[in-house]
Design an enzyme around this catalytic site. Structure first.
Site, short mmCIF file in Angstrom:
data_model
loop_
_atom_site.label_atom_id
_atom_site.label_comp_id
_atom_site.label_asym_id
_atom_site.label_seq_id
_atom_site.Cartn_x
_atom_site.Cartn_y
_atom_site.Cartn_z
N GLU A 1 -28.22 40.25 34.24
CA GLU A 1 -27.03 40.17 35.07
C GLU A 1 -27.43 40.09 36.55
O GLU A 1 -28.38 40.71 36.98
CB GLU A 1 -26.12 41.40 34.85
CG GLU A 1 -25.50 41.41 33.47
CD GLU A 1 -24.51 42.56 33.26
OE1 GLU A 1 -23.64 42.42 32.40
OE2 GLU A 1 -24.61 43.58 33.98
N GLU B 1 -21.13 51.30 33.06
CA GLU B 1 -20.99 49.95 33.60
C GLU B 1 -20.65 49.97 35.10
O GLU B 1 -21.15 49.15 35.87
CB GLU B 1 -19.93 49.17 32.83
CG GLU B 1 -20.35 48.77 31.42
CD GLU B 1 -21.39 47.65 31.38
OE1 GLU B 1 -21.67 47.03 32.43
OE2 GLU B 1 -21.94 47.40 30.29
N SER C 1 -8.09 37.71 23.38
CA SER C 1 -7.78 36.43 22.76
C SER C 1 -7.53 36.64 21.26
O SER C 1 -8.34 36.26 20.43
CB SER C 1 -8.93 35.45 22.99
OG SER C 1 -8.48 34.14 22.78
N PRO C 2 -6.37 37.26 20.95
CA PRO C 2 -6.14 37.72 19.57
C PRO C 2 -6.00 36.61 18.54
O PRO C 2 -5.95 36.89 17.34
CB PRO C 2 -4.86 38.56 19.70
CG PRO C 2 -4.16 38.01 20.89
CD PRO C 2 -5.25 37.62 21.85
N GLY C 3 -5.95 35.36 18.98
CA GLY C 3 -5.88 34.25 18.03
C GLY C 3 -7.16 34.07 17.24
O GLY C 3 -7.16 33.56 16.11
N GLU D 1 -23.08 48.18 37.74
CA GLU D 1 -22.61 46.99 38.45
C GLU D 1 -22.26 47.23 39.92
O GLU D 1 -22.32 46.31 40.72
CB GLU D 1 -21.41 46.38 37.70
CG GLU D 1 -21.80 45.93 36.30
CD GLU D 1 -20.74 45.07 35.61
OE1 GLU D 1 -19.62 44.94 36.15
OE2 GLU D 1 -21.05 44.52 34.53
N ALA E 1 -17.02 45.45 34.18
CA ALA E 1 -16.68 45.50 32.76
C ALA E 1 -17.95 45.42 31.93
O ALA E 1 -19.01 45.06 32.44
CB ALA E 1 -15.75 44.34 32.40
N GLU F 1 -12.01 41.13 20.19
CA GLU F 1 -12.28 41.88 21.42
C GLU F 1 -11.06 42.60 21.98
O GLU F 1 -10.04 41.99 22.25
CB GLU F 1 -12.84 40.95 22.52
CG GLU F 1 -13.24 41.73 23.77
CD GLU F 1 -13.68 40.84 24.94
OE1 GLU F 1 -14.52 41.29 25.71
OE2 GLU F 1 -13.17 39.71 25.07
#
Lengths: 180, 180
Positions: B138, B90, B111-113, B94, B74, B117
């Site tokens: 990385e 990517e 994490s829509p709260g 990777e 990712a 993203e």
């Protein structure tokens, strides 16, 4: 583990549901790098089946992504609360149901590249109607879906929330049977 | 939609992979509330199967959660890049593989709260070995898992990353067959 070593840490924001810090680290190669970290309290999500075997989802506006999403009930632990207590409270606040049977089934990170948020997923059964008042800043509508239509929901792109996709998949493999 | 109306917005941080803003909003009830929003560029994740039909996972330390996690490849879009180009880049960085066949299969929020993203999930096939250099910060090891052992991986709690759980579940339902 232990490959990246912190050399300094700056807390840039302490807020209501998140904090932001920026750390300088030394990589195993000896090079330096910056790590932006959003601190978020542990959260819970609840896969609840009502007395008729339907799965409870909640529909709510999500300001950050400017969309109304269909999700499983979820929320953030409050100080002094266990994740199990949070799960029971959030389910009551968001759907009106108190779970008489609550089992932890999975733990996962939502975005481990920058956020500490971990979600503990519970499976809730034997629901009893015993509503609690919703948070003043939440406006939530409950939807009930038949397990038979779960695959359609997942396949159609109607579910656009990672924890809900993960939870419904867990359900398909562990609860609904017929897949093994 | 449109229930929460922004009345002011303060950008508190502009960083490398995230920005932080805090908005004041008016709720449909007329009450005011605070919305903390982490802005994150669109990201991609790639569910890739190698010529032997095994699924490629990457193992890497995640500083934010202080754990080494097993995830699907990712990364974040770079300026001017389409999500498809990001996915191909990517995967090469990777795992060393260039996908000759790349299909978008799912989009979801992590994490829509609080976070903007969104992840676009691609399915990658017909892989050709054509490595690109990894990002300097990385340190990634590739693991290959047999589709037959996917359920064990998911059931054992070894996968603790939401996008990876969502992607592997998608695979089980759409690619591996035998479930319908």
């Amino acid at each position: 583990m232990g490959g990246e070593r912190k050399i300094s840490s700056n807390v840039l924001y302490k807020g209501r549901i998140i904090n932001l810090k920026v750390d300088n680290v030394v990589l195993p190669s000896g090079k330096k790098a910056l790590r932006e970290v959003v601190e978020h309290a542990p959260a819970v999500a609840v896969l609840a089946t009502d007395p008729d075997g339907r799965i409870l989802l909640v529909k709510q506006e999500r300001y950050a992504v400017a969309e109304t999403l269909l999700e499983i009930p979820a929320g953030i632990t409050e100080p002094g609360e266990t994740v199990r207590e949070t799960a029971a409270r959030e389910l009551r606040e968001e759907t009106g149901y108190e779970p008489l049977d609550l089992e932890e089934v999975l733990r996962f990170y939502t975005s481990p590249g920058f956020s500490t948020e971990m979600i503990v997923l519970f499976s809730a059964r034997r629901l009893k109607y015993a509503p609690l008042e919703q948070d003043y800043d939440e406006d939530i509508a409950v939807e009930r879906i038949d397990p038979e239509s779960l695959r359609d929901y997942l396949g159609s792109g109607m579910i656009r929330d990672a924890k809900t996709i993960a939870a419904l998949c867990w359900y398909l493999h562990h609860e609904h049977g017929g897949n093994e």
